[in-house]
Design a protein around this motif. Structure first.
Motif, PDB file in Angstrom:
ATOM      1  N   LEU A  35      25.664 -16.921 -13.532  1.00 25.56           N
ATOM      2  CA  LEU A  35      26.820 -16.027 -13.437  1.00 25.56           C
ATOM      3  C   LEU A  35      28.118 -16.804 -13.643  1.00 25.56           C
ATOM      4  CD1 LEU A  35      25.779 -14.199 -10.125  1.00 25.56           C
ATOM      5  CD2 LEU A  35      25.344 -13.434 -12.487  1.00 25.56           C
ATOM      6  N   SER A  36      29.186 -16.079 -13.925  1.00 27.30           N
ATOM      7  CA  SER A  36      30.518 -16.684 -13.991  1.00 27.30           C
ATOM      8  C   SER A  36      31.410 -16.107 -12.903  1.00 27.30           C
ATOM      9  CB  SER A  36      31.148 -16.429 -15.365  1.00 27.30           C
ATOM     10  OG  SER A  36      30.538 -17.256 -16.328  1.00 27.30           O
ATOM     11  N   GLY A  37      32.612 -16.659 -12.815  1.00 26.07           N
ATOM     12  CA  GLY A  37      33.570 -16.149 -11.839  1.00 26.07           C
ATOM     13  C   GLY A  37      34.693 -15.398 -12.543  1.00 26.07           C
ATOM     14  N   GLY A  38      35.874 -15.413 -11.948  1.00 26.57           N
ATOM     15  CA  GLY A  38      37.007 -14.683 -12.526  1.00 26.57           C
ATOM     16  C   GLY A  38      36.975 -13.223 -12.114  1.00 26.57           C
ATOM     17  N   THR A  39      37.873 -12.458 -12.705  1.00 23.56           N
ATOM     18  CA  THR A  39      37.995 -11.050 -12.293  1.00 23.56           C
ATOM     19  C   THR A  39      37.104 -10.111 -13.118  1.00 23.56           C
ATOM     20  OG1 THR A  39      39.870 -10.879 -13.794  1.00 23.56           O
ATOM     21  CG2 THR A  39      40.381 -11.290 -11.485  1.00 23.56           C
ATOM     22  N   SER A  40      36.805 -10.498 -14.362  1.00 20.69           N
ATOM     23  CA  SER A  40      36.051  -9.584 -15.240  1.00 20.69           C
ATOM     24  C   SER A  40      34.716  -9.127 -14.659  1.00 20.69           C
ATOM     25  CB  SER A  40      35.803 -10.227 -16.606  1.00 20.69           C
ATOM     26  OG  SER A  40      36.995 -10.727 -17.127  1.00 20.69           O
ATOM     27  N   PRO A  41      33.956 -10.001 -13.980  1.00 20.76           N
ATOM     28  CA  PRO A  41      32.644  -9.534 -13.520  1.00 20.76           C
ATOM     29  C   PRO A  41      32.683  -8.627 -12.276  1.00 20.76           C
ATOM     30  CG  PRO A  41      32.826 -11.929 -13.216  1.00 20.76           C
ATOM     31  CD  PRO A  41      34.128 -11.448 -13.761  1.00 20.76           C
ATOM     32  N   ILE A  42      33.846  -8.425 -11.680  1.00 17.71           N
ATOM     33  CA  ILE A  42      33.876  -7.682 -10.404  1.00 17.71           C
ATOM     34  C   ILE A  42      33.259  -6.286 -10.525  1.00 17.71           C
ATOM     35  CG2 ILE A  42      35.436  -6.664  -8.664  1.00 17.71           C
ATOM     36  CD1 ILE A  42      37.122  -9.268  -8.922  1.00 17.71           C
ATOM     37  N   ALA A  52      27.327 -20.486 -14.107  1.00 18.63           N
ATOM     38  CA  ALA A  52      27.791 -21.183 -15.310  1.00 18.63           C
ATOM     39  C   ALA A  52      28.866 -22.188 -14.928  1.00 18.63           C
ATOM     40  CB  ALA A  52      28.344 -20.185 -16.326  1.00 18.63           C
ATOM     41  N   ASP A  53      29.643 -21.846 -13.893  1.00 22.19           N
ATOM     42  CA  ASP A  53      30.627 -22.798 -13.390  1.00 22.19           C
ATOM     43  C   ASP A  53      31.027 -22.422 -11.968  1.00 22.19           C
ATOM     44  OD1 ASP A  53      32.211 -20.544 -14.057  1.00 22.19           O
ATOM     45  OD2 ASP A  53      33.990 -21.811 -14.269  1.00 22.19           O
ATOM     46  N   GLU A  54      31.632 -23.402 -11.310  1.00 22.91           N
ATOM     47  CA  GLU A  54      32.069 -23.181  -9.926  1.00 22.91           C
ATOM     48  C   GLU A  54      33.336 -23.980  -9.682  1.00 22.91           C
ATOM     49  OE1 GLU A  54      32.774 -21.597  -7.340  1.00 22.91           O
ATOM     50  OE2 GLU A  54      30.751 -21.300  -6.526  1.00 22.91           O
ATOM     51  N   ARG A  55      34.187 -23.423  -8.865  1.00 26.39           N
ATOM     52  CA  ARG A  55      35.380 -24.178  -8.442  1.00 26.39           C
ATOM     53  C   ARG A  55      34.966 -25.093  -7.276  1.00 26.39           C
ATOM     54  NH1 ARG A  55      38.306 -19.034  -8.914  1.00 26.39           N
ATOM     55  NH2 ARG A  55      38.072 -18.445 -11.095  1.00 26.39           N
ATOM     56  N   CYS A  56      35.560 -26.274  -7.190  1.00 27.40           N
ATOM     57  CA  CYS A  56      35.173 -27.214  -6.136  1.00 27.40           C
ATOM     58  C   CYS A  56      35.878 -26.860  -4.836  1.00 27.40           C
ATOM     59  CB  CYS A  56      35.435 -28.650  -6.578  1.00 27.40           C
ATOM     60  SG  CYS A  56      34.259 -29.146  -7.837  1.00 27.40           S
ATOM     61  N   SER A  59      35.885 -19.292  -4.464  1.00 23.42           N
ATOM     62  CA  SER A  59      34.500 -19.653  -4.779  1.00 23.42           C
ATOM     63  C   SER A  59      33.817 -18.571  -5.624  1.00 23.42           C
ATOM     64  CB  SER A  59      33.724 -19.851  -3.467  1.00 23.42           C
ATOM     65  OG  SER A  59      32.340 -19.801  -3.702  1.00 23.42           O
ATOM     66  N   ASN A  60      33.240 -18.981  -6.734  1.00 20.99           N
ATOM     67  CA  ASN A  60      32.500 -18.026  -7.566  1.00 20.99           C
ATOM     68  C   ASN A  60      31.236 -17.553  -6.855  1.00 20.99           C
ATOM     69  OD1 ASN A  60      34.405 -18.233  -9.533  1.00 20.99           O
ATOM     70  ND2 ASN A  60      33.242 -19.660 -10.817  1.00 20.99           N
ATOM     71  N   PHE A  61      30.633 -18.449  -6.076  1.00 19.10           N
ATOM     72  CA  PHE A  61      29.481 -18.040  -5.273  1.00 19.10           C
ATOM     73  C   PHE A  61      29.885 -16.935  -4.301  1.00 19.10           C
ATOM     74  CE2 PHE A  61      27.859 -18.376  -0.955  1.00 19.10           C
ATOM     75  CZ  PHE A  61      26.563 -17.915  -1.154  1.00 19.10           C
ATOM     76  N   LEU A 114      29.181 -14.908 -19.302  1.00 18.82           N
ATOM     77  CA  LEU A 114      30.417 -15.694 -19.442  1.00 18.82           C
ATOM     78  C   LEU A 114      31.638 -14.791 -19.548  1.00 18.82           C
ATOM     79  CD1 LEU A 114      29.246 -18.273 -22.158  1.00 18.82           C
ATOM     80  CD2 LEU A 114      29.441 -18.675 -19.690  1.00 18.82           C
ATOM     81  N   GLY A 115      32.790 -15.365 -19.231  1.00 19.01           N
ATOM     82  CA  GLY A 115      34.072 -14.726 -19.512  1.00 19.01           C
ATOM     83  C   GLY A 115      34.828 -15.636 -20.463  1.00 19.01           C
ATOM     84  N   VAL A 116      35.997 -15.184 -20.888  1.00 27.12           N
ATOM     85  CA  VAL A 116      36.823 -16.033 -21.760  1.00 27.12           C
ATOM     86  C   VAL A 116      38.256 -16.012 -21.242  1.00 27.12           C
ATOM     87  CG1 VAL A 116      37.188 -14.124 -23.424  1.00 27.12           C
ATOM     88  CG2 VAL A 116      37.523 -16.498 -24.161  1.00 27.12           C
ATOM     89  N   GLY A 117      38.882 -17.188 -21.219  1.00 25.41           N
ATOM     90  CA  GLY A 117      40.280 -17.281 -20.795  1.00 25.41           C
ATOM     91  C   GLY A 117      41.197 -17.216 -22.010  1.00 25.41           C
ATOM     92  N   ASN A 118      42.463 -16.981 -21.775  1.00 27.63           N
ATOM     93  CA  ASN A 118      43.406 -16.844 -22.894  1.00 27.63           C
ATOM     94  C   ASN A 118      43.601 -18.118 -23.697  1.00 27.63           C
ATOM     95  OD1 ASN A 118      43.844 -14.139 -22.757  1.00 27.63           O
ATOM     96  ND2 ASN A 118      45.385 -14.338 -21.136  1.00 27.63           N
ATOM     97  N   GLY A 162      41.013 -19.839 -24.553  1.00 24.44           N
ATOM     98  CA  GLY A 162      39.723 -20.016 -25.222  1.00 24.44           C
ATOM     99  C   GLY A 162      38.677 -20.712 -24.372  1.00 24.44           C
ATOM    100  N   HIS A 163      38.981 -20.965 -23.087  1.00 25.00           N
ATOM    101  CA  HIS A 163      37.957 -21.608 -22.255  1.00 25.00           C
ATOM    102  C   HIS A 163      36.871 -20.603 -21.894  1.00 25.00           C
ATOM    103  CE1 HIS A 163      40.020 -20.036 -18.516  1.00 25.00           C
ATOM    104  NE2 HIS A 163      38.775 -19.997 -18.089  1.00 25.00           N
ATOM    105  N   THR A 164      35.727 -21.155 -21.610  1.00 27.84           N
ATOM    106  CA  THR A 164      34.643 -20.338 -21.067  1.00 27.84           C
ATOM    107  C   THR A 164      33.875 -21.205 -20.097  1.00 27.84           C
ATOM    108  OG1 THR A 164      32.826 -18.841 -21.567  1.00 27.84           O
ATOM    109  CG2 THR A 164      32.925 -20.871 -22.870  1.00 27.84           C
ATOM    110  N   ALA A 165      33.197 -20.572 -19.113  1.00 22.69           N
ATOM    111  CA  ALA A 165      32.684 -21.328 -17.969  1.00 22.69           C
ATOM    112  C   ALA A 165      33.870 -22.224 -17.524  1.00 22.69           C
ATOM    113  CB  ALA A 165      31.431 -22.103 -18.326  1.00 22.69           C
ATOM    114  N   SER A 166      33.656 -23.529 -17.282  1.00 24.71           N
ATOM    115  CA  SER A 166      34.836 -24.393 -17.090  1.00 24.71           C
ATOM    116  C   SER A 166      34.889 -25.433 -18.203  1.00 24.71           C
ATOM    117  CB  SER A 166      34.877 -25.012 -15.694  1.00 24.71           C
ATOM    118  OG  SER A 166      35.312 -24.036 -14.763  1.00 24.71           O
TER     119      SER A 166
END
Ligand code: 6PG
Length: 245
Positions: A42-49, A74-78, A86-88, A143-147, A149-153
């Motif tokens: 899974l990814s984090g951010g707002t899109s998957p809510i 796919a990624d996590e904030r430390c 936390s994405n978890f 995955l999501g995409v940031g403005n 062009g990032h994805t995951a981290s």
């Protein structure tokens, strides 16, 4: 060799969330029928809510055996797992804690540890779970995409050769002042199915640039090209609004 690319445009963000839930549940049923279990990142951010909400609503009657579902990130904030970032925590609150018991098996990134150690531990977990494989094969990666062009981290300028041979790495994102752990490109590109979810007008420019291959070669999202799997871009009409130009 590269797999199939599909672009699906939904009428609204809610419909896009419903469609990702449908893809998730289909993939889970198929993987369980074929191989006995389902592995997803899974990814984090707002899109998957809205998608997490949808999944929580549909879980009980989905025909998925949740005890044979393995959830990675796919990624996590430390940060600590109960931290707001936390994405978890996000997935746990909205979806994982609402599954019928005994629920899914969670393989989270230990974001509370120092970043390099968290990445190493997560890599060890991947190696334990996918024994003997050069690279893990996830059934599904969301995955999501940031403005930018990032994805995951995986951020622009931060997909270096130093990641070669690694399954997960720690990165420091200067502009966000954020340490993160991310799956590497070879892992993501080895999945059976990778699904990008992008909704809202704010994503229209980057979606168009990534999908048309314009606006710079350095977008990590543009480097997601599963070798043999399927790549699906799931958009609402606002996020897709610059695709025709
Ligand atoms: C994260 C991510 C990240 C995210 C994009 C899009 O932990 O932040 O996994 O790659 O998917 O930044 O985020 P939004 O959905 O908030 O636009």
């Amino acid at each position: 060799m590269s797999g199939r690319r599909v672009i699906e445009i939904c009428a609204s963000a809610d419909e896009a969330a419903a469609r990702v839930a449908e893809l998730f549940l289909d993939a889970a049923r198929t993987a369980q029928a074929d191989r006995g279990s389902f592995t997803v990142a899974l990814s984090g951010g707002t899109s998957p809510i809205p998608f997490f909400h949808r999944l929580a609503c549909e879980a009980s009657n989905s025909g998925v055996d949740w005890s044979a579902v393995h959830v990675f990130w796919a990624d996590e904030r430390c940060v600590h797992p109960d931290h707001a970032e936390s994405n978890f925590r996000l997935a746990d609150e909205l979806f994982l804690s609402r599954l019928p018991t005994p629920g899914a098996t969670v393989h989270r990134v230990p974001g509370e540890l120092p970043p390099d150690e968290a990445a190493r531990r997560y890599e060890e977990e991947l190696e334990r779970f996918f024994p003997g494989m050069e690279m893990p094969v996830f059934d599904l990666i969301l995955l999501g995409v940031g403005n930018d062009g990032h994805t995951a981290s995986l951020f622009p300028g931060r997909v270096p050769d130093g990641f070669v041979g690694r399954k997960a790495v720690a990165v420091y994102v200067e502009k966000l002042k954020s340490h993160r752990v991310t799956l590497t490109l070879p892992v993501i590109n080895n999945a059976r199915h990778v699904v990008f979810l992008a909704t809202g007008a704010g994503k229209a420019r980057i979606v168009a640039e990534v999908l048309k291959g314009t606006g710079g070669a350095d977008y990590p999202a543009g480097k997601i090209v599963p070798g043999e799997g399927t790549l699906t871009w799931l958009l609402d009409k606002d996020a897709a609004s610059k695709l025709e130009n």
